[in-house]
Scaffold this motif. Structure first.
Motif, PDB file in Angstrom:
ATOM      1  N   UNK A  27       0.845  -1.176   0.000  1.00 54.63           N
ATOM      2  CA  UNK A  27       0.000   0.000   0.000  1.00 54.63           C
ATOM      3  C   UNK A  27       0.883   1.229   0.000  1.00 54.63           C
ATOM      4  N   UNK A  28       0.617   2.149  -0.922  1.00 56.12           N
ATOM      5  CA  UNK A  28       1.369   3.399  -1.009  1.00 56.12           C
ATOM      6  C   UNK A  28       0.402   4.569  -1.014  1.00 56.12           C
ATOM      7  N   UNK A  29       0.830   5.675  -0.415  1.00 52.05           N
ATOM      8  CA  UNK A  29       0.018   6.880  -0.476  1.00 52.05           C
ATOM      9  C   UNK A  29       0.891   8.087  -0.174  1.00 52.05           C
ATOM     10  N   UNK A  30       0.314   9.264  -0.381  1.00 59.42           N
ATOM     11  CA  UNK A  30       0.972  10.514  -0.023  1.00 59.42           C
ATOM     12  C   UNK A  30       0.434  11.045   1.307  1.00 59.42           C
ATOM     13  N   UNK A  31      -0.312  10.199   2.028  1.00 62.86           N
ATOM     14  CA  UNK A  31      -0.844  10.586   3.318  1.00 62.86           C
ATOM     15  C   UNK A  31       0.093  10.211   4.447  1.00 62.86           C
ATOM     16  N   UNK A  32      -0.430  10.212   5.642  1.00 57.58           N
ATOM     17  CA  UNK A  32       0.400   9.917   6.810  1.00 57.58           C
ATOM     18  C   UNK A  32       0.844   8.454   6.845  1.00 57.58           C
ATOM     19  N   UNK A  33       0.021   7.563   6.297  1.00 61.39           N
ATOM     20  CA  UNK A  33       0.439   6.166   6.160  1.00 61.39           C
ATOM     21  C   UNK A  33       1.177   6.051   4.834  1.00 61.39           C
ATOM     22  N   UNK A  34       2.498   6.125   4.914  1.00 60.50           N
ATOM     23  CA  UNK A  34       3.311   6.187   3.700  1.00 60.50           C
ATOM     24  C   UNK A  34       3.437   4.847   3.003  1.00 60.50           C
ATOM     25  N   UNK A  35       3.575   3.796   3.807  1.00 58.34           N
ATOM     26  CA  UNK A  35       3.856   2.498   3.214  1.00 58.34           C
ATOM     27  C   UNK A  35       3.363   1.389   4.124  1.00 58.34           C
ATOM     28  N   UNK A  36       2.763   0.389   3.503  1.00 58.10           N
ATOM     29  CA  UNK A  36       2.385  -0.849   4.175  1.00 58.10           C
ATOM     30  C   UNK A  36       2.809  -1.974   3.239  1.00 58.10           C
ATOM     31  N   UNK A  37       3.658  -2.859   3.710  1.00 59.97           N
ATOM     32  CA  UNK A  37       4.224  -3.886   2.837  1.00 59.97           C
ATOM     33  C   UNK A  37       4.218  -5.230   3.551  1.00 59.97           C
ATOM     34  N   UNK A  38       3.763  -6.260   2.842  1.00 59.86           N
ATOM     35  CA  UNK A  38       3.779  -7.627   3.365  1.00 59.86           C
ATOM     36  C   UNK A  38       4.133  -8.569   2.230  1.00 59.86           C
ATOM     37  N   UNK A  49       4.732   5.192   8.929  1.00 60.44           N
ATOM     38  CA  UNK A  49       3.679   6.181   9.131  1.00 60.44           C
ATOM     39  C   UNK A  49       4.275   7.434   9.748  1.00 60.44           C
ATOM     40  N   UNK A  50       3.766   8.563   9.332  1.00 64.34           N
ATOM     41  CA  UNK A  50       4.153   9.828   9.927  1.00 64.34           C
ATOM     42  C   UNK A  50       3.112  10.166  10.983  1.00 64.34           C
ATOM     43  N   UNK A  51       3.391   9.798  12.223  1.00 69.02           N
ATOM     44  CA  UNK A  51       2.413   9.973  13.289  1.00 69.02           C
ATOM     45  C   UNK A  51       2.250  11.427  13.704  1.00 69.02           C
ATOM     46  N   UNK A  52       3.114  12.301  13.205  1.00 70.34           N
ATOM     47  CA  UNK A  52       2.985  13.729  13.522  1.00 70.34           C
ATOM     48  C   UNK A  52       1.925  14.415  12.672  1.00 70.34           C
ATOM     49  N   UNK A  53       1.548  13.758  11.579  1.00 69.54           N
ATOM     50  CA  UNK A  53       0.528  14.356  10.725  1.00 69.54           C
ATOM     51  C   UNK A  53      -0.860  14.076  11.277  1.00 69.54           C
ATOM     52  N   UNK A  54      -1.781  15.017  11.158  1.00 66.22           N
ATOM     53  CA  UNK A  54      -3.159  14.783  11.605  1.00 66.22           C
ATOM     54  C   UNK A  54      -3.778  13.611  10.852  1.00 66.22           C
ATOM     55  N   UNK A  55      -4.501  12.771  11.564  1.00 67.17           N
ATOM     56  CA  UNK A  55      -5.194  11.659  10.917  1.00 67.17           C
ATOM     57  C   UNK A  55      -4.331  10.445  10.679  1.00 67.17           C
ATOM     58  N   UNK A  56      -3.145  10.369  11.279  1.00 68.23           N
ATOM     59  CA  UNK A  56      -2.238   9.253  11.021  1.00 68.23           C
ATOM     60  C   UNK A  56      -2.863   7.924  11.417  1.00 68.23           C
ATOM     61  N   UNK A  57      -3.483   7.870  12.604  1.00 69.36           N
ATOM     62  CA  UNK A  57      -4.076   6.621  13.054  1.00 69.36           C
ATOM     63  C   UNK A  57      -5.308   6.277  12.230  1.00 69.36           C
ATOM     64  N   UNK A  58      -6.070   7.287  11.834  1.00 69.14           N
ATOM     65  CA  UNK A  58      -7.244   7.027  11.010  1.00 69.14           C
ATOM     66  C   UNK A  58      -6.847   6.440   9.664  1.00 69.14           C
ATOM     67  N   UNK A  59      -5.738   6.899   9.091  1.00 68.15           N
ATOM     68  CA  UNK A  59      -5.276   6.380   7.808  1.00 68.15           C
ATOM     69  C   UNK A  59      -4.939   4.899   7.889  1.00 68.15           C
ATOM     70  N   UNK A  81      -8.630   3.482   7.664  1.00 67.54           N
ATOM     71  CA  UNK A  81      -9.356   3.902   6.464  1.00 67.54           C
ATOM     72  C   UNK A  81      -8.347   4.171   5.356  1.00 67.54           C
ATOM     73  N   UNK A  82      -7.933   3.120   4.680  1.00 68.26           N
ATOM     74  CA  UNK A  82      -6.867   3.249   3.690  1.00 68.26           C
ATOM     75  C   UNK A  82      -7.274   4.151   2.533  1.00 68.26           C
ATOM     76  N   UNK A  83      -8.541   4.130   2.162  1.00 70.28           N
ATOM     77  CA  UNK A  83      -8.982   4.867   0.977  1.00 70.28           C
ATOM     78  C   UNK A  83      -8.987   6.377   1.190  1.00 70.28           C
ATOM     79  N   UNK A  84      -8.939   6.827   2.449  1.00 67.04           N
ATOM     80  CA  UNK A  84      -8.963   8.265   2.685  1.00 67.04           C
ATOM     81  C   UNK A  84      -7.613   8.908   2.413  1.00 67.04           C
ATOM     82  N   UNK A  85      -6.557   8.099   2.338  1.00 58.12           N
ATOM     83  CA  UNK A  85      -5.229   8.646   2.100  1.00 58.12           C
ATOM     84  C   UNK A  85      -5.126   9.153   0.664  1.00 58.12           C
TER      85      UNK A  85
END
Length: 320
Positions: free
Chosen positions: A77-88, A102-112, A115-119
């Motif tokens: 999973x790749x995005x330009x949001x706070x969840x930058x990368x998820x790899x398995x 994940x960039x936990x300093x960005x707002x919404x990091x845990x939500x991303x 909710x992967x589609x919101x990124x």
């Protein structure tokens, strides 16, 4: 691996293939224990992110259940949001690895992480890499394909919904995928009708078979998935469908990093970047694998050897 029923069934770190014979439905069940704990221990993941990563790791193994290949299958999973990368990733030998950034300093990091589609610019990439056939990639646009887990019954996630959409489009065959993970286990269940000549499945005379199995599957909760042994879980759900279980495949944590791969990476960087790195790091380059924490170190002598190999043209005899 032979398709035979086994009397002694492994309950942890295992992939089970099975058949619901009356319904004409094939399935794969993955249950991870020690292997998942090893992956999860490599970083301080928040609870939502750990659960999402666990689902991805279980899914990577799940997708290897019904294909024959020599290499690896990865979900990224790749995005330009706070969840930058998820790899398995899971190899044909059953070796698993995974990580998340994940960039936990960005707002919404845990939500991303949930909710992967919101990124923004979110993509899910499924890659099958084979030594003899190269790489095959399937790409899912999470926002565009509407990976909505809210319409799912039973334990699910946007990752599961996205993978179902992938199978529907790439194979024109429906799939039901359930994923669940906590700190101790990561579990995945996938069902598909057996391809037949006249419809979705081989049980052509039983028009309700796929829907019936779907309703049974919807009674399963995430807590039940995580707490129940594979053979017991399948019996509870599908005993009236005649469950046939095949030989299980063992799964374990394993990394594909190596000295040779790291050396190849340094050669690819080139002399300018390698020498600059040596200057910045007091004459020594250290590369740490993010998956397994193995450390590879190179001093100036090592670096010169690698760079000389990269810059030396092949001799005429090797070109013949």
């Amino acid at each position: 691996m032979t398709d035979q029923i086994v009397d002694t069934l492994v309950s942890e770190d295992v992939l089970h293939r099975f058949m619901l014979e009356k319904a004409g439905v094939r399935g794969v069940l993955v249950r991870l224990g020690a292997s998942w704990k090893e992956i999860a221990s490599r970083a301080e993941y928040s609870t939502p992110l750990r659960a999402t990563l666990g689902q991805a790791v279980a899914a990577s193994a799940l997708l290897t259940g019904n294909i024959k290949f020599e290499g690896s299958l990865s979900i990224e999973f790749k995005s330009q949001g706070s969840l930058r990368l998820l790899f398995a990733e899971c190899t044909d030998k059953g070796r698993l690895r995974g990580l998340a950034r994940v960039d936990e300093n960005e707002p919404g990091a845990l939500a991303d992480a949930v909710n992967l589609a919101r990124a923004p610019e979110a993509l899910l990439v499924i890659t099958i890499g084979q030594a003899d056939r190269g790489r095959y990639q399937g790409i899912v646009d999470l926002a565009g394909d509407g990976a909505d887990a809210s319409t799912h019954e039973g334990p699910s996630s946007q990752l599961a919904a996205a993978l179902e959409g992938y199978f529907e489009k790439s194979e024109q065959l429906p799939a039901r995928i359930l994923l669940a993970a906590n700190g101790d286990h990561a579990v995945g269940l996938m069902l598909q009708p057996v391809p037949g000549e006249g419809g979705h499945g081989a049980a052509e005379q039983d028009d309700d078979a796929w829907d019936r199995v779907g309703h049974l599957t919807a009674t399963l909760s995430a807590a039940e998935m995580l707490a129940t042994r594979p053979e017991e879980l399948l019996y509870r759900l599908y005993h009236e469908e005649t469950v046939r279980m095949y030989e299980p495949r063992a799964l374990e944590f394993g990394c594909t990093c190596s000295q040779e791969r790291v050396e190849g990476m340094l050669r690819a960087l080139g002399r300018t970047e390698v020498e600059a790195a040596l200057e910045d790091r007091a004459g020594e380059i250290e590369v740490v694998c993010e998956f397994c924490a193995t450390r590879y170190t190179f001093d100036r002598v090592d670096a010169e050897r690698l760079l000389t190999q990269a810059e030396t043209p092949p001799s005429p005899s090797t070109l013949q």
